[in-house]
Design an enzyme around this catalytic site. Structure first.
Site, PDB file in Angstrom:
ATOM      1  N   MET A 232       0.368  -0.913   0.076  1.00  0.00           N
ATOM      2  CA  MET A 232       0.190   0.257  -0.182  1.00  0.00           C
ATOM      3  C   MET A 232       0.505   1.199   0.582  1.00  0.00           C
ATOM      4  SD  MET A 232      -1.806  -1.440   2.771  1.00  0.00           S
ATOM      5  CE  MET A 232      -3.826  -0.105   3.111  1.00  0.00           C
ATOM      6  N   THR A 415      -2.609   5.642  -1.820  1.00  0.00           N
ATOM      7  CA  THR A 415      -2.958   5.861  -3.063  1.00  0.00           C
ATOM      8  C   THR A 415      -2.342   4.541  -3.337  1.00  0.00           C
ATOM      9  OG1 THR A 415      -0.960   6.743  -4.171  1.00  0.00           O
ATOM     10  CG2 THR A 415      -3.754   7.871  -4.289  1.00  0.00           C
ATOM     11  N   CYS A 416      -3.335   2.989  -3.124  1.00  0.00           N
ATOM     12  CA  CYS A 416      -2.263   2.025  -3.428  1.00  0.00           C
ATOM     13  C   CYS A 416      -2.542   1.166  -3.731  1.00  0.00           C
ATOM     14  CB  CYS A 416      -2.763   0.663  -1.747  1.00  0.00           C
ATOM     15  SG  CYS A 416      -4.174   1.241  -1.059  1.00  0.00           S
ATOM     16  N   ILE A 417      -3.504   1.847  -5.651  1.00  0.00           N
ATOM     17  CA  ILE A 417      -4.003   1.217  -6.320  1.00  0.00           C
ATOM     18  C   ILE A 417      -3.699   0.889  -7.558  1.00  0.00           C
ATOM     19  CG2 ILE A 417      -6.018   0.180  -4.502  1.00  0.00           C
ATOM     20  CD1 ILE A 417      -7.027   2.374  -6.559  1.00  0.00           C
TER      21      ILE A 417
END
Lengths: 617, 445
Positions: A232, A415-417
């Site tokens: 993440m 912003t882990c995606i």
């Protein structure tokens, strides 16, 4: 679709094709003509054959002699009173402006060819060898879409007399080295060994209602082939000295170790939206990206389990980050007390304003859709939690920061995606574009604007209009707009270009695009784009930070903005993603600046993961 | 006859407020609701008793016996024609429903009253029939309108194909220098307000502009009839002309009804026309392009021009469908409804380049009605998004353009009006075979 008079002018030498049925006797106007931008697709689909078509400039104002249907190319037999074709105008050579610049020669030579046509006619002959230096052809007329050749120098000549650069503030980083991380009865740093208090996990878990579990793993290089949940965030461990505020004064940072936040929800669902980076660490991390770990570093990895179903809601990931920060904060307290003698390296970042140079601003679009996308802006400690304002709660409106605040960790990224294209917290700490622009003495970097990317279109346009207004007030000569991720955020990315561009300010955009991230919208101001893609197939390959902004992208963007501000034309992008564009531009820049650019590696340098094998490569 | 339901909102603007209560006896022409903002008075269309006053409607149980006579409108000065029009509660009867008293209350400074007699929605017949059968009173309505709005010219815009009506009109206006006829081509849409202005006056208005920007008002021909009735007979506006057509017992010929009491149910109208020939697809209130699906118990209003019963929809078996939304046809919601009824799955939605929202959220308007801006790019989008079928809501010209690319891209094309056109035996909207140009009458006479 029908075009405007303005578009018709820009495409004067493109073929004229009716967009709709037109009846005999009409006078042909721009509104009767199809947009040449879609001709390639139409030809590909077998809908269009451009043989014998007159050009747009030839047919405008002429009379149609036969009723013709849509997508009919206008040929001489159906048009009366066509004008004679003019020669495609060569862009004006920038000789005068470029003259005082040290690297003027290649620019002057290249410019006339850049937008024109190199005609070589050979009537009859034998053994003809043509040797044309690539630089002289405007960066290779084949593929130099992004940066026209001769990139550098054009703007170097400042309009005003040379003025003294003015030092605004400085930021000093003191580095402390860590070679070993252990667990122990208390958190402390002894020499180069960091101890993390045993049992701290419980406090982390208890601090957050949504956190059900938190595990700490110390990952040494020997453990890189370990399974991990999706990554993440990657964060530097750093703290301010004394009363110093973020963005100036002294920051202490640990080398050789980073914080890594990973996690799932209680149902085992990865905290990710478009892909996730779970898997063996060594197969899923693009080493050395600004936002990623360096090979050789030790990771203090938290594995957080958040309440089921909160993985895609803002409070879930935020709780995971906040719980993990309790560990980081305890380390920060120790770091503050470390003896000065342990400092292994000191570096200083100076922020200069350079009056008389072209003034530029960096607009960084950060995620603010609110589901799981958020960023804490300006925490008290570098990449801390406390004091940071979630940009979603700020309404995603633009926030102005200094370049040094960026480099001092003013963004705590949630912003882990879409792991390959998102900017981790560490990315900002080492932001290549900020560094490149800060150190470039030919431009005057006035600051950085962070703007969130809201979920709803109306809000996207709301914030982008504010960005435009700020750029107008700043009186900048040029602007960079960067974004992370792809898709939905490209709507505001495009709108930022429009809002800045419509004020007559050249804009260079930076985004992951390539194949999977191809822009979903566009406008006429999106003429200067740098693609951050590094992946072999041009996709979101779920390898952490693979397609994020790197120094090689920053160099290209700075050169492109200089060209744009100098009025150089940049070739339109090719229809399909072509990685050669980047390589020929890099070559062009290298040949003009004389400096080599070492391009970073991509996922092909990593051991192949099962997931990649199945899904991608 | 079943209960009459009179909606409190039959016009552009705010709903009216009821001024009657359950149990009140009403006559034809009894005022039963008044405006709360922009709006127009609403009158009972029958003799009867108010059964219920609901939030959005007044329900009246009609008496067995219905007399012809009505309660005349009352104004302070019987010679004040504008006051009569306002009091009579007249609204634009072509479908838009803008309060007529407000529209013609502007000073046109010697400009134009343009009569919209395009009757552009295929299948409808009542406007043309009115011009043929009630010519004189319609022309008088036009003259009143010109007098009230200080216009010096009246132009009747009508499609050239209506030869009989055109001939009758020519005879009717031959001695009046202020009146002319403008002939329209037989393409859709010619009845759009700004299309009428463009055709008659050669001025293309922006979607945000009103015809007053060209010193003109555009008035539907039935509205003229109601104006003349209000001024000459003091008759309130409570009746409507309409066409009932479609899959009806007895055939698909249009049934034209004059002076239907507002509030009559759709079901009653269909029964009058012969009843539905089962099975059927849907019932549309309005025209094939801009109408909406409706139910048998829905009441007709001052703006209801058509009731159409259609054949069944084809079954796409869940195939991927692209929707091309246009100002000329149904809204995106309506297009999605049609797609659902066809058992298609929407995978892509595009909007014609010229379809713009004059205000955020407002109904779409076309920047240049009937003149296509090109559609190839939209078709490329549909193809890219994986559509196998497309449903388009475009005008004649744009439909023609779509047909220039969609079939070659192997996109099977439906028009949103196909089920109606097949029902009424009208050609489908695909290729355009007629010219957009028509020869005008000498001097418009």
């Amino acid at each position: 679709m029908s075009i405007t008079a303005e578009t018709a002018k820009a495409h004067a030498h493109d073929p004229a094709v009716l967009c709709c049925r037109a009846e005999a006797g009409i006078t042909i106007e721009a509104a009767n003509l199809e947009d040449p931008a879609i001709f390639d697709d139409l030809v590909d689909s077998g809908l269009l054959n451009l043989d014998g078509a007159l050009t747009i400039e030839e047919v405008l104002g002429a009379k149609l002699t036969k009723t013709c249907d849509s997508l009919c190319p206008l040929t001489a037999d159906v048009v009366e009173g066509a004008k004679a074709p003019s020669k495609p105008a060569a862009p004006e050579a920038a000789e005068e402006e470029a003259a005082p610049a040290p690297a003027a020669a290649p620019v002057a030579a290249a410019a006339p060819a850049a937008g024109g046509v190199l005609k070589i006619h050979i009537g009859e002959g034998k053994d003809i060898d043509l040797e044309i230096p690539v630089g002289a052809l405007g960066g290779g007329s084949a593929a130099a879409a992004e940066v026209p050749a001769g990139a550098a120098a054009a703007v170097a000549a400042a309009p005003a007399a040379e003025q003294e650069a003015k030092l605004i503030r400085s930021l000093t980083r003191k580095h402390f080295n860590i070679t070993e991380v252990k667990r122990g009865p208390e958190t402390k740093i002894e020499g180069t060994t960091l101890y993390i208090r045993e049992g701290i996990e419980k406090e982390c878990i208890d601090s957050q209602k949504l956190v059900y579990d938190l595990k700490i793993d110390i990952i040494t290089p020997a453990d890189y082939h370990t399974y991990s949940e999706t990554i993440m965030d990657v964060q530097p461990i750093a703290t301010k000295e004394g009363e110093d505020e973020l963005g100036s004064g002294v920051t202490r940072v640990l080398d050789g170790v980073v914080m890594m936040v990973t996690g799932t929800d209680a149902n085992g669902v990865q905290i990710g939206e478009f892909g996730s980076s779970e898997g063996f660490l060594d197969e899923n991390i693009m080493w050395g990206r600004p936002g990623a770990p360096e090979k050789g570093e030790i990771f203090i990895k938290t594995q957080v389990t958040v309440k089921e179903g909160t993985n895609m809601e803002r409070p879930g990931p935020l709780a995971a980050h906040t719980a993990s920060d309790i560990i980081t904060q305890e380390i920060r307290e120790c770091l503050k007390k470390l003896d000065e003698s342990l400092v292994t390296d000191t570096e200083t970042f100076d922020q200069y304003r350079r009056p008389g140079k072209k003034k530029v601003v960096i607009v960084k679009e950060i995620m603010g859709q609110g589901a799981m996308h958020d960023n804490l802006i300006l925490p008290v400690e570098p990449v801390g939690i406390l004091g940071g304002k979630p940009n979603v709660d700020l309404g995603n409106v633009p926030v102005a920061v200094s370049p040094l605040e960026v480099l001092d960790g003013c963004i705590h990224a949630l912003t882990c995606i879409g792991p390959a294209s998102k900017e981790m917290s560490r990315h900002y700490w080492r932001e290549p574009l900020v560094l490149e622009a800060l150190h470039d003495e030919e431009i005057d970097l006035c600051g950085v604007i962070f703007v969130g990317s809201p979920q709803i279109n109306a809000e996207k346009f709301y914030v982008s209009k504010r960005v435009g207004q700020i750029c107008e007030m700043l009186d900048v000569d040029g602007a960079f707009v960067t974004t992370e991720g792809f898709g939905n955020n490209h709507i505001d990315f495009a709108s930022h270009h429009e809002q800045i561009g419509m004020r007559g300010i050249p804009v260079v955009g930076m985004s992951f695009c390539a194949v999977q991230g191809a822009l979903v919208v566009g406008n006429k101001y999106m003429t200067h784009m740098v693609d951050n893609n590094k992946s072999e197939s041009g996709i979101e390959n779920e390898v952490l930070a693979c397609n994020t902004l790197c120094p090689e992208d920053a160099v290209r963007a700075v050169q492109m903005l200089k060209n744009a501000m100098g009025g150089e034309d940049v070739k339109a992008a090719e229809k399909k993603w072509n990685p050669n564009v980047k390589s020929s531009n890099v070559e062009a820049i290298e040949s003009v600046t004389g400096k080599g650019l070492n391009l970073v590696e991509n996922e092909q340098s990593l051991p192949m993961s099962q997931k990649r094998k199945e899904k991608y490569d | 006859m079943g209960n009459v339901q009179i909606l409190l909102r039959q016009h552009v603007g705010a709903p009216c407020a009821a001024i009657v209560q359950a149990g009140d006896e009403v006559k034809k022409g009894t005022k039963i609701a008044t405006p709360t903002g922009l709006g127009a008075n609403i009158f009972s269309s029958v003799y009867g008793v108010v059964e219920e006053v609901l939030e959005d409607r007044i329900v009246i149980r009609p008496d067995e016996e219905q007399k012809e006579e009505f309660v005349p409108i009352e104004v302070e000065d019987e010679n004040d024609k504008l006051a009569l029009v306002k009091e009579a509660g007249i609204v634009g009867m072509g479908g838009a429903g803008f309060p007529t008293g407000v529209k013609i209350g502007t000073d046109l400074k010697g400009g134009y009253v343009l009569v919209n007699a395009a009757e552009c929605e295929p299948g409808l017949r009542h406007n043309i029939m009115q011009l043929e059968e009630k010519t004189d009173i319609t022309i008088r309505g036009l003259k009143y309108c010109m007098e009230i709005s200080n216009a010096s010219k009246g132009i009747i815009a009508i499609k050239k194909k209506n030869e009989k009506a055109v001939q009758i009109l020519r005879d009717a206006i031959k001695d009046d220098d202020s009146l002319t006829i403008h002939l329209l081509p037989d393409i859709y849409p010619m009845g759009e307000e700004r299309a009428v202005v463009r055709e008659c006056l050669d001025k293309l208005l922006d979607p945000t502009q009103l015809p007053s920007a060209a010193d003109a008002v555009v008035i539907n021909c039935e509205t003229l009839l109601r104006i003349a009735e209000a001024i000459e007979e003091k008759k309130p506006c409570y009746s409507k002309n309409m066409t009932v057509i479609g899959k009806l017992n007895g055939g698909n010929e249009p049934h034209v009804y004059m002076d239907i009491p507002v509030g009559t149910s759709v079901g009653d109208m269909i029964e009058r026309a012969g009843g539905i020939e089962e099975p059927y697809g849907e019932i549309i209130m309005g025209g094939p392009f801009t109408g909406k699906s409706t139910t048998l118990d829905a009441p007709v209003t001052k703006t209801t021009g058509g009731i159409i019963v259609t054949i069944e929809f084809p079954d796409l078996h869940g195939a991927p469908v692209g929707l091309l939304v246009c100002a000329c046809g149904g809204s995106e919601d309506r297009m999605r409804e049609i797609c659902e009824k066809m058992n298609g799955k929407v995978v892509s939605v595009a909007r014609c380049k010229q379809a713009v929202e004059p205000k955020p959220g407002a109904a779409l308007k076309c920047e240049n009605p009937g003149n296509c801006p090109g559609q190839a790019q939209k078709c490329l989008q549909f193809k890219k998004d994986g559509a196998e079928y497309i449903i388009i809501g475009n005008c004649s010209d744009c439909s023609n353009t779509v047909m220039g690319s969609a079939p070659k891209m192997k996109l099977k094309t439906f028009h949103q009006t196909d089920h109606v056109m097949r029902t009424i035996g009208h050609s489908l909207y695909r290729r355009l075979t007629v010219s957009k140009q028509v020869d005008q009458l000498p001097n418009g006479k």
